[in-house]
Scaffold this active site. Sequence first.
Site, mmCIF file in Angstrom:
data_model
loop_
_atom_site.group_PDB
_atom_site.id
_atom_site.type_symbol
_atom_site.label_atom_id
_atom_site.label_comp_id
_atom_site.label_asym_id
_atom_site.label_seq_id
_atom_site.Cartn_x
_atom_site.Cartn_y
_atom_site.Cartn_z
ATOM 1 N N HIS A 1 33.470 49.122 37.541
ATOM 2 C CA HIS A 1 32.028 48.954 37.237
ATOM 3 C C HIS A 1 31.193 50.121 37.775
ATOM 4 O O HIS A 1 30.033 49.950 38.137
ATOM 5 C CB HIS A 1 31.479 47.634 37.801
ATOM 6 C CG HIS A 1 32.340 46.450 37.553
ATOM 7 N ND1 HIS A 1 32.575 45.966 36.284
ATOM 8 C CD2 HIS A 1 33.042 45.651 38.406
ATOM 9 C CE1 HIS A 1 33.395 44.911 36.373
ATOM 10 N NE2 HIS A 1 33.687 44.710 37.631
ATOM 11 N N SER B 1 39.062 44.414 37.109
ATOM 12 C CA SER B 1 38.172 44.420 38.270
ATOM 13 C C SER B 1 38.934 44.044 39.550
ATOM 14 O O SER B 1 39.728 44.843 40.040
ATOM 15 C CB SER B 1 36.956 43.525 38.002
ATOM 16 O OG SER B 1 35.959 43.737 38.976
#
Length: 200
Positions: free
Chosen positions: A156, A115
């Site tokens: 995501h 991320s």
Amino acid sequence: MKLFLCSHFSSVGSLIKEEIENKKVAFIPTASLREGYTGYVGSARKLFKKLRAIVTEIDISTEAYSTIQSVFEEADVIYFTGGNSFFLMDQLRKTGTDGLLKKELANGKLMIGESAGAIICAPSIQYIEQMDEKPEDYSQEDDAGLDLIDFYVLPHYLTAPFKKVTEKIMTEFSDLNLYPINNRQGIVIDGEDSKVICKD
């Protein structure tokens, strides 16, 4: 240069288990330190343990440069958790850890970025400000990333709770070379080659 970039490491890390098993890992949770939810940090620790990695955890925002340097030199793998991309990038540049990291990558070590850890590899991290709030004490004059890759990872993608914001970023930054990945995908970069691998 060897990179593995992903949204959610504990979901896809086993795809590169031969790169992790019994290896020394520098585990950097710095990006997560100011976040409310940090479950992904614990789940990454569990996966490294399962793969019998020898983990040294180090927070680059508080640790001495010499300590960071020796941990990086000892490690086979350098892993950055998710969290706030701006806080992480600020600490990397403030402490000189960005230079240490690039040196170790040039020596052929693997960097795993989850991320925020993937986002910072781009030329700039400005595109992610709708997902990650810039800290009030952000000390950089620009939003430069590490510039390790020539594209921009959007983690995501279409995944709760980031569905709307990732769609918005895809629309607003359509001129950038965005690489959207969901939580079951990872990007493997080895030298000039890059490919997306996916967990079934």
